[in-house]
Design a protein around this motif. Structure first.
Motif, PDB file in Angstrom:
ATOM      1  N   LEU A 242       0.820  -1.207   0.000  1.00  0.00           N
ATOM      2  CA  LEU A 242       0.000   0.000   0.000  1.00  0.00           C
ATOM      3  C   LEU A 242       0.854   1.258   0.000  1.00  0.00           C
ATOM      4  N   ASP A 243       1.971   1.260   0.724  1.00  0.00           N
ATOM      5  CA  ASP A 243       2.820   2.449   0.764  1.00  0.00           C
ATOM      6  C   ASP A 243       3.406   2.759  -0.611  1.00  0.00           C
ATOM      7  N   ILE A 244       3.699   1.707  -1.390  1.00  0.00           N
ATOM      8  CA  ILE A 244       4.226   1.924  -2.743  1.00  0.00           C
ATOM      9  C   ILE A 244       3.149   2.499  -3.649  1.00  0.00           C
ATOM     10  N   LEU A 245       1.923   2.018  -3.512  1.00  0.00           N
ATOM     11  CA  LEU A 245       0.826   2.562  -4.317  1.00  0.00           C
ATOM     12  C   LEU A 245       0.628   4.049  -4.016  1.00  0.00           C
TER      13      LEU A 245
ATOM     14  N   ALA B 166      -1.259   6.643  -6.701  1.00  0.00           N
ATOM     15  CA  ALA B 166      -2.550   5.992  -6.946  1.00  0.00           C
ATOM     16  C   ALA B 166      -3.723   6.878  -6.536  1.00  0.00           C
ATOM     17  N   ALA B 167      -3.542   7.668  -5.480  1.00  0.00           N
ATOM     18  CA  ALA B 167      -4.650   8.508  -4.987  1.00  0.00           C
ATOM     19  C   ALA B 167      -5.012   9.602  -5.981  1.00  0.00           C
ATOM     20  N   GLN B 168      -4.039  10.077  -6.760  1.00  0.00           N
ATOM     21  CA  GLN B 168      -4.289  11.168  -7.713  1.00  0.00           C
ATOM     22  C   GLN B 168      -4.629  10.670  -9.117  1.00  0.00           C
ATOM     23  N   ALA B 169      -4.441   9.378  -9.357  1.00  0.00           N
ATOM     24  CA  ALA B 169      -4.630   8.851 -10.711  1.00  0.00           C
ATOM     25  C   ALA B 169      -6.108   8.810 -11.088  1.00  0.00           C
TER      26      ALA B 169
ATOM     27  N   VAL C  86      -6.357  -1.557  -3.938  1.00  0.00           N
ATOM     28  CA  VAL C  86      -6.783  -0.323  -4.603  1.00  0.00           C
ATOM     29  C   VAL C  86      -8.254  -0.033  -4.319  1.00  0.00           C
ATOM     30  N   LYS C  87      -9.100  -1.049  -4.437  1.00  0.00           N
ATOM     31  CA  LYS C  87     -10.538  -0.813  -4.230  1.00  0.00           C
ATOM     32  C   LYS C  87     -10.860  -0.497  -2.767  1.00  0.00           C
ATOM     33  N   ALA C  88     -10.022  -0.997  -1.845  1.00  0.00           N
ATOM     34  CA  ALA C  88     -10.248  -0.687  -0.428  1.00  0.00           C
ATOM     35  C   ALA C  88      -9.755   0.706  -0.074  1.00  0.00           C
TER      36      ALA C  88
ATOM     37  N   THR D   5     -13.212  -9.809 -10.657  1.00  0.00           N
ATOM     38  CA  THR D   5     -14.516  -9.149 -10.687  1.00  0.00           C
ATOM     39  C   THR D   5     -15.126  -9.107  -9.294  1.00  0.00           C
ATOM     40  N   HIS D   6     -15.013 -10.207  -8.585  1.00  0.00           N
ATOM     41  CA  HIS D   6     -15.540 -10.261  -7.220  1.00  0.00           C
ATOM     42  C   HIS D   6     -14.792  -9.288  -6.311  1.00  0.00           C
ATOM     43  N   ALA D   7     -13.488  -9.063  -6.584  1.00  0.00           N
ATOM     44  CA  ALA D   7     -12.691  -8.141  -5.775  1.00  0.00           C
ATOM     45  C   ALA D   7     -12.981  -6.677  -6.086  1.00  0.00           C
ATOM     46  N   GLY D   8     -13.747  -6.420  -7.150  1.00  0.00           N
ATOM     47  CA  GLY D   8     -14.140  -5.052  -7.449  1.00  0.00           C
ATOM     48  C   GLY D   8     -13.499  -4.442  -8.671  1.00  0.00           C
ATOM     49  N   ALA D   9     -12.774  -5.243  -9.462  1.00  0.00           N
ATOM     50  CA  ALA D   9     -12.159  -4.693 -10.679  1.00  0.00           C
ATOM     51  C   ALA D   9     -13.241  -4.125 -11.594  1.00  0.00           C
TER      52      ALA D   9
END
Length: 601
Positions: free
Chosen positions: A466-469, A474-477, A497-499, A520-524
């Motif tokens: 998560l720290d790398i994302l 990732a927050a601004q993308a 990412v979805k969390a 898909t189940h994970a939210g993609a």
């Protein structure tokens, strides 16, 4: 009457072939190996433990482990044949320096070191030489199995170990000749007799090369035209066992013959079929070999001579590791590779059983010494998997070198792409060509450096963290694309990412249908299987070349896409998205449009 007939048939079958030993061997392997692999001890130790448990010194289901070992040695033979199939003659020729340089120096130094153990224990020079030499020659079965489990056979370090093992096989003839020479009265053996033995061995190699060069490929071509698969399998076994027999008759090892046969067929158009035919036999017989070694471990001999065996095993393994390490460093191997090679090759090998038996026959050692030395070899083989585990824990893999690679930090772009392999490289080009700003992160430093040579700016970063994302922006993308070539990593990234960034759309590369359902189940927001669209394009082209009209092709392809989406929806509803299993419910491609239950892939 029917009952009597059945009884007589059963008795006749029982008299002809006893299935009990076969069932016991298979059951022992099936039970022990998964357990040992589950607890991290590896398959080799599982086989050895199972053999010890069912052998004469365990519960006693088998009384003659040597008879099993003689048959099971064919597993080693077939293993070497498959290795040979991967070694084209040009590649083997390029290894000549490692075989006759590295191999010769290692064997020579280790023989000198290990002979000193017997001398220190007050044995004669001849006995010390034989005992040490038997331990110098490494177990091909153990090392090859370990290299395969560590996925190191194709690596440079694995190639060097294979080269050393090949030289050790070539050394069998002169070492057996040395044993005969050192025996009482052995000096009476004439030089002519020893030269004849060497000449027979070299002649066997030459004859096998000639036969392989001019006979094997035409024979398989003729059998291939006959379209009899079972005959091809029989021919593959004939080649392996025939080559092994030819080498054995020439005084060389059976494994060497099988290896040469594999090399000679490595450039044949039938190579892959041969490998597929031999592989099942190789796996079963190699497992049987380790079971036989476990059965042959004489606990009575060990109990009566435990101090001598403990000292011998420790001294031989330590000195052999020192010799291997020194030679590896002399030949410019890195420190970590030298240590790993020393640990892998620290044990004695199956050839020692032949060497010690020969020494006993010529009066160089007695039966008790043979039993003690054999137990020493087997104990060292059993200790090797444990030493590998200790090595891996004490010397874990180093993190990749980041020299010349920038770590992802404070990145900002409209698109964040995680993974820049073959899929990521293609996906990125339209985005960059359309002027989109893209941040690229990848976990493989070598791939990053290669990308830099083509003008791509790729940062090092593990997308499962998560720290790398956050550092990658990732927050601004506006969009995140996950193109990693690892199903579990892709799923974990999607979940993170979805969390953490639920408003950012996530597009993911899927490996297969089960993976697509899990994503898909994970939210993609969108997933696409890496082979699905390319397979449909290929199918469309095939239909076109079969003179199917464009309109009909479009109907068929559209119908396949629709039914695939329906099937994916059914899997999501049914919860069939576990990555640990692969559903076999679906079977094959649809035979006719409109039948979703027949849809595959």
């Amino acid at each position: 009457m029917a009952v009597e007939t059945a009884t007589h048939a059963a008795e006749a079958a029982h008299a002809g072939f006893d299935l009990v030993p076969v069932v016991v061997l298979l059951a022992a392997a099936v039970v022990s190996v998964p357990i040992f692999k589950k607890i991290g001890l590896g398959s080799v130790l599982g086989y050895l433990a199972a053999g010890l448990a069912i052998g004469p010194f365990g519960i006693g289901l088998f009384s003659d482990p040597q008879s099993i070992l003689h048959v099971a040695e064919l597993g080693v033979v077939m293993f070497l044949f498959i290795i040979g199939l991967e070694m084209q003659p040009s590649r083997l020729w390029s290894m000549r320096g490692e075989i006759f340089g590295l191999g010769l120096v290692q064997v020579g130094l280790c023989i000198a070191l290990l002979t000193c153990v017997g001398l220190e224990l007050n044995y004669s020079f001849a006995q010390s030489f034989v005992a040490g030499t038997g331990f110098v020659l490494t177990s091909t079965a153990v090392v090859m199995q370990m290299l395969e489990e560590r996925h190191a056979l194709a690596a440079q370090k694995g190639r060097r170990i294979v080269a050393i093992l090949l030289f050790e096989d070539l050394a069998i003839v002169p070492l057996l000749a040395a044993v005969v020479f050192l025996a009482p009265g052995g000096a009476d053996t004439t030089l002519t007799h020893r030269l004849v033995s060497v000449g027979i061995g070299l002649g066997s190699i030459a004859a096998l090369i000639v036969a392989g060069r001019y006979l094997l490929d035409p024979m398989f071509a003729m059998l291939g035209r006959a379209k009899a698969r079972e005959v091809m399998t029989a021919a593959a076994l004939l080649v392996v066992l025939g080559a092994a027999l030819a080498m054995q008759l020439g005084g060389l090892s059976m494994a060497m013959g099988a290896f040469l046969a594999g090399v000679l067929l490595s450039e044949s158009s039938f190579r892959h079929q041969l490998e597929a035919d031999i592989e099942p036999f190789r796996g079963v017989l190699l497992g049987l070999f380790f079971l036989g070694v476990g059965m042959a471990l004489d606990l009575g001999v060990i109990a009566a001579n435990w101090r001598l065996i403990a000292i011998s095993v420790a001294a031989y393994m330590v000195l052999k590791m020192i010799g291997i390490y020194v030679v590896a460093r002399l030949f410019r191997a890195g420190n970590r590779e030298a240590i790993e090679r020393a640990v892998l090759m620290a044990q004695g090998g199956e050839f020692a059983f032949v060497l010690y038996a020969t020494a006993m026959q010529v009066g160089l050692i007695d039966a008790e010494a043979n039993a003690v030395l054999t137990a020493t070899i087997i104990v060292s083989m059993a200790l090797t998997p444990l030493m590998i585990i200790a090595h891996d824990r004490l010397m874990p893999k180093r993190p990749p070198s980041l020299h010349g690679v920038e770590v992802a930090e404070n990145l900002s772009a409209s698109v964040l792409m995680v993974g820049f392999g073959r899929v990521g490289q293609i996906v990125s080009q339209p985005l960059l060509g359309n002027g989109c700003s893209v941040s690229l992160i990848e976990i493989d430093p070598d791939l990053i450096r290669d990308a830099q040579n083509f003008g791509f700016k790729v940062y090092y970063g593990d997308g499962t963290r998560l720290d790398i994302l956050h550092a990658a922006g990732a927050a601004q993308a506006r969009l995140i694309i996950v193109a990693v070539n690892n199903a579990e990593a892709a799923l974990k990234i999607t979940e993170l990412v979805k969390a953490e960034f639920p408003l950012v759309p996530v597009l993911v590369r899927a490996i297969d249908r089960e993976h697509a359902a899990a994503l898909t189940h994970a939210g993609a927001d969108f997933q696409i299987r890496e082979t699905f669209e390319s397979a449909l394009v290929l199918a469309d082209k095939a239909l076109e070349m079969m003179d199917v009209s464009e309109e009909e092709r479009e109907i068929v392809i559209t119908d396949i896409r629709r039914r695939d989406a329906e099937r994916l929806s059914l899997e999501l509803v049914g919860g069939m998205y576990d990555l640990g299993a692969r559903s076999l419910v679906l079977g094959n491609l649809p035979l006719k449009p409109g039948r979703p239950e027949e849809t595959g892939t």
